[in-house]
Design a protein around this motif. Structure first.
Motif, PDB file in Angstrom:
ATOM      1  N   PRO A 162       0.810  -1.229   0.000  1.00 58.91           N
ATOM      2  CA  PRO A 162       0.000   0.000   0.000  1.00 58.91           C
ATOM      3  C   PRO A 162       0.841   1.276   0.000  1.00 58.91           C
ATOM      4  O   PRO A 162       0.318   2.351  -0.271  1.00 58.91           O
ATOM      5  N   ARG A 163       2.140   1.179   0.316  1.00 56.04           N
ATOM      6  CA  ARG A 163       2.987   2.369   0.362  1.00 56.04           C
ATOM      7  C   ARG A 163       3.444   2.817  -1.012  1.00 56.04           C
ATOM      8  O   ARG A 163       3.984   3.901  -1.167  1.00 56.04           O
ATOM      9  N   LEU A 164       3.292   1.967  -2.016  1.00 58.39           N
ATOM     10  CA  LEU A 164       3.759   2.325  -3.364  1.00 58.39           C
ATOM     11  C   LEU A 164       2.805   3.334  -3.988  1.00 58.39           C
ATOM     12  O   LEU A 164       1.588   3.118  -4.036  1.00 58.39           O
ATOM     13  N   ARG A 165       3.379   4.457  -4.456  1.00 52.36           N
ATOM     14  CA  ARG A 165       2.582   5.511  -5.082  1.00 52.36           C
ATOM     15  C   ARG A 165       2.346   5.191  -6.556  1.00 52.36           C
ATOM     16  O   ARG A 165       1.275   5.421  -7.092  1.00 52.36           O
ATOM     17  N   TYR A 166       3.382   4.671  -7.220  1.00 52.53           N
ATOM     18  CA  TYR A 166       3.296   4.457  -8.667  1.00 52.53           C
ATOM     19  C   TYR A 166       3.173   2.973  -9.008  1.00 52.53           C
ATOM     20  O   TYR A 166       4.044   2.400  -9.666  1.00 52.53           O
ATOM     21  N   ALA A 167       2.110   2.340  -8.525  1.00 49.76           N
ATOM     22  CA  ALA A 167       1.871   0.946  -8.898  1.00 49.76           C
ATOM     23  C   ALA A 167       0.420   0.591  -8.634  1.00 49.76           C
ATOM     24  O   ALA A 167      -0.106   0.891  -7.554  1.00 49.76           O
ATOM     25  N   HIS A 168      -0.199  -0.017  -9.632  1.00 46.66           N
ATOM     26  CA  HIS A 168      -1.504  -0.624  -9.369  1.00 46.66           C
ATOM     27  C   HIS A 168      -1.252  -1.929  -8.624  1.00 46.66           C
ATOM     28  O   HIS A 168      -0.378  -2.697  -9.004  1.00 46.66           O
ATOM     29  N   ARG A 169      -2.014  -2.154  -7.576  1.00 43.02           N
ATOM     30  CA  ARG A 169      -1.979  -3.449  -6.910  1.00 43.02           C
ATOM     31  C   ARG A 169      -3.089  -4.255  -7.564  1.00 43.02           C
ATOM     32  O   ARG A 169      -4.263  -4.088  -7.239  1.00 43.02           O
ATOM     33  N   ALA A 170      -2.715  -5.059  -8.538  1.00 42.15           N
ATOM     34  CA  ALA A 170      -3.737  -5.708  -9.364  1.00 42.15           C
ATOM     35  C   ALA A 170      -3.172  -6.961 -10.020  1.00 42.15           C
ATOM     36  O   ALA A 170      -1.957  -7.128 -10.124  1.00 42.15           O
ATOM     37  N   ALA A 171      -4.105  -7.813 -10.481  1.00 37.87           N
ATOM     38  CA  ALA A 171      -3.722  -9.072 -11.120  1.00 37.87           C
ATOM     39  C   ALA A 171      -3.519  -8.841 -12.614  1.00 37.87           C
ATOM     40  O   ALA A 171      -4.314  -9.268 -13.427  1.00 37.87           O
ATOM     41  N   ASN A 172      -2.458  -8.137 -12.948  1.00 39.17           N
ATOM     42  CA  ASN A 172      -2.177  -7.904 -14.364  1.00 39.17           C
ATOM     43  C   ASN A 172      -0.691  -7.626 -14.495  1.00 39.17           C
ATOM     44  O   ASN A 172       0.020  -7.492 -13.493  1.00 39.17           O
ATOM     45  N   LEU A 173      -0.215  -7.536 -15.706  1.00 39.02           N
ATOM     46  CA  LEU A 173       1.183  -7.204 -15.952  1.00 39.02           C
ATOM     47  C   LEU A 173       1.301  -6.695 -17.376  1.00 39.02           C
ATOM     48  O   LEU A 173       0.392  -6.816 -18.182  1.00 39.02           O
ATOM     49  N   GLY A 174       2.471  -6.097 -17.672  1.00 39.72           N
ATOM     50  CA  GLY A 174       2.751  -5.692 -19.045  1.00 39.72           C
ATOM     51  C   GLY A 174       2.093  -4.405 -19.471  1.00 39.72           C
ATOM     52  O   GLY A 174       2.026  -4.104 -20.665  1.00 39.72           O
ATOM     53  N   ALA A 175       1.605  -3.609 -18.518  1.00 39.87           N
ATOM     54  CA  ALA A 175       0.900  -2.368 -18.863  1.00 39.87           C
ATOM     55  C   ALA A 175       1.861  -1.181 -18.868  1.00 39.87           C
ATOM     56  O   ALA A 175       3.013  -1.302 -18.454  1.00 39.87           O
ATOM     57  N   VAL A 176       1.374  -0.015 -19.332  1.00 40.46           N
ATOM     58  CA  VAL A 176       2.184   1.197 -19.286  1.00 40.46           C
ATOM     59  C   VAL A 176       2.384   1.654 -17.841  1.00 40.46           C
ATOM     60  O   VAL A 176       3.395   2.268 -17.513  1.00 40.46           O
ATOM     61  N   GLU A 177       1.422   1.360 -16.972  1.00 47.26           N
ATOM     62  CA  GLU A 177       1.605   1.634 -15.552  1.00 47.26           C
ATOM     63  C   GLU A 177       2.331   0.464 -14.903  1.00 47.26           C
ATOM     64  O   GLU A 177       2.123  -0.681 -15.292  1.00 47.26           O
ATOM     65  N   THR A 178       3.126   0.771 -13.893  1.00 46.78           N
ATOM     66  CA  THR A 178       3.714  -0.294 -13.096  1.00 46.78           C
ATOM     67  C   THR A 178       2.595  -1.035 -12.363  1.00 46.78           C
ATOM     68  O   THR A 178       1.650  -0.412 -11.883  1.00 46.78           O
TER      69      THR A 178
END
Ligand SMILES: *Cc1c(COP(=O)(O)O)cnc(C)c1O
Length: 404
Positions: free
Chosen positions: A327-343
């Motif tokens: 939860p401390r990460l500002r620049y990351a979606h916490r999600a079940a995916n990968l390979g996106a433009v967002e971290t």
């Protein structure tokens, strides 16, 4: 006059599959929503239906937008033929169920994608297919199982989530000596970093949902490779109906135009981040094939042009530390995916390997304190500062800073 040169992959990502004809000369591939395609002339209709003339009949089978997507993936993998699917798992399961029959045998590894692993362990055995899943990094064991006889060898490299690397050329050689067909899931590497067909694979499967689309807004899959095999897989798909939607095909096509740029950036950032984390006192292990200390580094150097945008790392302090850290990460979606433009960040326990029990994950060498990190296209210094801030907070909270 100069000889025409073969276009680079980055150029193919932009142009391949888009030769039209398009509506009134539109420069972008139109999204064709029509379910069926009409013919004034019955003989013309019949010729298209019989495959004697180019054209489309019904949307479950083919569609112009979907076909453009297929041709782009085909060009990027240097394949003879391509077909597409509603999802990556549809591509994988359609491929496996087309190529395997009762009484036959498939050899694969323990570290395949969670859904693929479920096809192997839950579904194929029920259809009388014998499945042998080997230790992922034990090449001799895989070769021995293949040598015992099988119809199919199914590989994935680098693997999810611990980025193990398989020697595709060596294993494809063993499989072909045994008369088996070789399928490789190239989702993690993407065709920019690795072309399994040039390493001896007969077929490549993709979850286009990930890097090919790259924007986490469309599901899709593809199977490309030998024309005779793709033809059979297409036929199974046109009957069972796991068809890619034209709207999704358009989004994937648009995403793929920047594939070269995105992957170049993600390769570079992932290597920088992996090196940084490797030296961090609160990180006990980093899994990235670009690190010299990675057991698969030499093979990765040989068979990949870049090491990819996926890495994973283990935190000191177990799953509690993961719970504090994420939860401390500002620049990351916490999600079940990968390979996106967002971290995108995920513990395998909730993401890719949620279908498995903790015991099954442990047996696969996936620690509960592992964090899978899919590097986006953000500025790498921003990502490193973000990781450091979250790691420092977690180390303090869990009181392991001194002992680290
Ligand atoms: C996500 C993924 C799949 C499944 O793709 P979907 O599009 O989610 O069905 C298969 N293989 C790998 C390596 C993946 O990451």
């Amino acid at each position: 006059m100069n000889e025409p040169r073969d276009p680079a992959l980055e150029t193919l990502a932009v142009w391949a599959g888009e030769d039209g004809p398009t509506l009134q000369g539109a420069t972008q591939v139109p999204v064709v929503h029509s379910v069926s395609f009409g013919y004034h002339d019955v003989d013309h209709w019949r010729d298209v239906a019989l495959g004697r003339r180019e054209g489309h009949i019904y949307g479950r089978n083919t569609n112009p937008t979907v076909q453009a997507f297929e041709q782009k993936v085909r060009a990027l993998e240097g394949a003879e033929a391509a077909t597409s699917f509603a999802t990556g798992m549809a591509a994988i399961s359609n491929t496996l169920f087309t190529l395997l029959a009762p009484g036959q045998r498939v050899v694969s590894v323990k570290d395949t994608y969670g859904g693929t692993n479920k096809v192997f362990t839950e579904f194929l055995p029920g259809f009388g297919v014998d499945v042998e899943l080997c230790e992922t990094t034990d090449l001799e064991a895989i070769e021995a199982e293949v040598g015992r006889g099988c119809q199919l060898l199914y590989l994935e490299s680098p693997t999810n989530p611990t980025c193990k690397v398989l020697d595709i050329e060596r294993l494809a050689g063993a499989a072909h000596r045994a008369g088996a067909t070789v399928v490789v899931d190239n989702t993690f590497a993407t065709p920019i970093n690795q072309n399994p067909l040039t390493l001896g694979a007969d077929l490549v499967v993709h979850s286009a949902t990930k890097y090919l689309g790259g924007h986490a807004d469309a599901l899709g899959g593809a199977a490309v490779g030998r024309a005779d095999l793709v033809e059979r897989i297409y036929h199974f798909r046109e009957i069972n109906g796991a068809t890619l939607h034209p709207e999704a095909a358009y989004l994937l096509l648009r995403g793929m135009k920047t594939l070269g740029l995105r992957i170049a950036r993600q390769n570079q950032s992932a290597l920088t981040i992996a090196r940084h984390l490797d030296a961090h006192p609160f990180v006990s292990a980093v899994f990235y094939p670009g690190l010299e200390g990675h057991p698969g580094h030499a093979v990765a150097r040989r068979q990949m042009r870049g090491f990819g945008g996926m890495l994973s790392f283990e935190l000191k302090g177990g799953f509690d530390a993961v719970r504090t850290f994420l939860p401390r990460l500002r620049y990351a979606h916490r999600a079940a995916n990968l390979g996106a433009v967002e971290t995108v960040v995920a513990p395998p326990a909730t993401g890719s390997h949620v279908e498995l029990t903790a015991e099954e994950r442990a047996a696969m060498g996936i620690p509960e304190s592992l964090v899978r990190y899919s590097v986006g296209i953000e500025d790498v210094d921003d990502l490193i500062a973000d990781l450091d801030r979250a790691l420092d907070f977690t180390a303090e909270r869990h009181g392991t800073k001194e002992q680290a």
